[in-house]
Design an enzyme around this catalytic site. Structure first.
Site: not given
Ligand code: FES
Length: 138
Positions: A34, A103
């Protein structure tokens, strides 16, 4: 509602945001998938975490979990901070959607990364105490 009130609260009003200039341990962890990055600063006195601050460049759940993680370890011993799991952070926030659990792993590993840096700075090999720091893969 996708997010609990506590998540929304810690996202809109995160606790302990910032840097500690003379930190005893600084950790950084990212998630390649991400692209989110979390930095954690700890002040440690006599094995007690006297202060914790963070900077998170990432999603709302990453901000909320790092905020909660700093709240959970402040005033605690290093041993207690090492026992902090991402599940404990999620529970303290009254849950997270399944796609956002990774996360919270970032928050857990950011704390461990800062503790690892603390031991390294003391000339102590952190691996037997803290273990390897793993980037969350999800
Ligand atoms: Fe990457 Fe939340 S989407 S830490």
């Amino acid at each position: 509602m996708l997010y609990s009130d506590k998540v929304m609260d810690h996202f809109s009003n995160p606790r302990n945001v910032g840097e500690i200039e003379d930190a005893d341990g600084v950790g950084e962890i990212g998630n390649a998938k991400c692209g989110d990055i979390m930095k954690m600063y700890l002040k440690i006195d006599n094995n007690i975490i006297t202060d914790a601050k963070f900077k998170t460049f990432g999603c709302g759940a990453a901000v909320a979990t790092s905020s909660m993680a700093t709240e959970l370890i402040k005033g605690k011993s290093i041993d207690d901070a090492l026992k902090l799991t991402n599940q404990a952070v999620v529970e303290a926030l009254d849950g997270l959607p399944a796609v956002k659990i990774h996360c919270s792993v970032l928050a857990e590993q950011a704390v461990r990364s800062a503790l690892s840096d603390y031991y390294t700075k003391q000339g102590i090999d952190p691996i037997p105490i803290v273990g390897e720091i793993k980037e969350p893969e999800e």
